[in-house]
Design a protein around this motif. Sequence first.
Motif: not given
Length: 560
Positions: A237, A239, A259, A316, A325, A334-335, A338, A523
């Motif tokens: 994901i 952002v 993605t 997140v 997220v 969800s992933s 991030v 992340i």
Amino acid sequence: MNPAEPARDPEGEGFPVLSGDQLERLRGYGEAEVVHRGDVLYGTGQVAYDFIVLTTASVQIVREATADLPEAVVVSCTPGQFLGELNLLTGQSVYLTARATEAGSIIRINPAAFRRLMDKDTELSDLILTAFLARRSELQSGAGALSVRMLGSALSRESLALRSWAAHARIAYTWFDIDSAAGAALARAAGIAVERLPAALTPSGVITDANPALVSEALGLAYSAEYESDSAATDLIIVGAGPAGLAAAVYGASEGLRTVVFDAVGVGGQASASSRIENYLGFEHGISGAELTGRAMVQAQKFGARLNSPCAVVSVRRVGALFEVTLSDGAVASSRAVILAGGVRYRSLELPRWTEFEGRGIYYAATEIEARTCSCLPVAVIGGANSAGQAALFLAGRGCAVTLVVRSGDLYAGMSSYLAHRVEADPAIDVRLETEVIALHGGDRLEAIAVSGEDSPEQHRLPCAGLFCFIGADPETSWLSDIRLDSHRFVLTDVALGPDTADDMWDKLGRGPLPFETSVPGIFAVGDVRAGSMKRIAAAVGDGSACIRSVHEFIGLAGL
């Protein structure tokens, strides 16, 4: 905007005729089908549709009749051509209808098979994508653009936000100003009160008090958790959909990562506000920020990335092996990893009535939308960096008398030399160094500004129909928790985390942070939001593309 506009004869790169070899390869991805005269191959309002190749059948693409518009033929297609346009990649719901005019055979390729085709056959993929882009460009005018109509006021902040979002998303639509005869007639015909503007008329109905989120949902572009209902989980994901986020999406999706991208405002970020970028590698004649990021958006979608806007992320957090997220509407995605690639807010001046005049004479971008509201009228640009110089030249080229207000005493201190030379040489631009805007004046909209400088400290009132503000942006990272920030609230990554990274968490992992990794493993942060990053488009693209290697490494190390 003539609803009776005749159908265009398909020609050129938008409607190529396929060779026998190309038709044969396409047969391997779909199913043969016989259609009869009058059959609807796909219709307005469908959530999704198939990629259709005409082998012996002929088809008309029509805009269906509405209460105030008759049916109109947009284009006629003949054997050897294919149907569809950019919404096969973006996920926008169908807004035109395909109807057979001559019986014959077709090849019907479902969305999953179409995705495989775009991944595996480079020649056909390039041919199809070129055609889709050309078709969308043509659909943005004429009969097709009347499928989506937006109505509002040039003096409305909400209308400007709606138009800007639609432009960034490359939506085919027609804009009507309520102060024009056509706009007033549309409001009467649709029964829309002025106090309920802006409004959008879409194939699914009329939206009053319209905003990007409502229109996005009506057009089928809003985020849907159905994407995650498949057996394969989302890998990444992202952002933010500025240059860094788009680069990460292109490289991530092209390298097989499932993605999803979220952006709170619209695709392009601050870069889309740049009217012309001339020092970006590979574009010797320059390119606008909107065009650059628009191409990147389509490129990411070509590889299968899902781009969603406006979708604001509010939190997140790690839940088991995945990250959750949460969006502002409560939806959760969800992933496995991030990437933080956005989250900045434009700086403004602390002046009385500033907020009141936003969208009514104060703008944070210089594109055709904003330029039309003050064409050939005096305007001012605040700032001393490249974005301000580009805006000044763009507005001068639209017939405006431009005052460039620069707080610094040296134009070359923050602006590229080539750009500063052009600004100084343009007779329509008055450069005022060591000067600041100190007051705003106007009624319903901005009409004048007051400036004061070191050389003349007394106030000078200048007529001003548009004040374009390019004084930078601050990170919007207040929504982040458990992620270390620097004193300016930019996100710390890898070596910038310092010796504090040697704690139990990293000891258990048996490693230190990967490049671009934040204080929370898995992340990552790229682009302007990352502490220590070079605030340039090319640098942001480099961040986004390079970060994907770390994402792959993290997923591999975590055994996800």
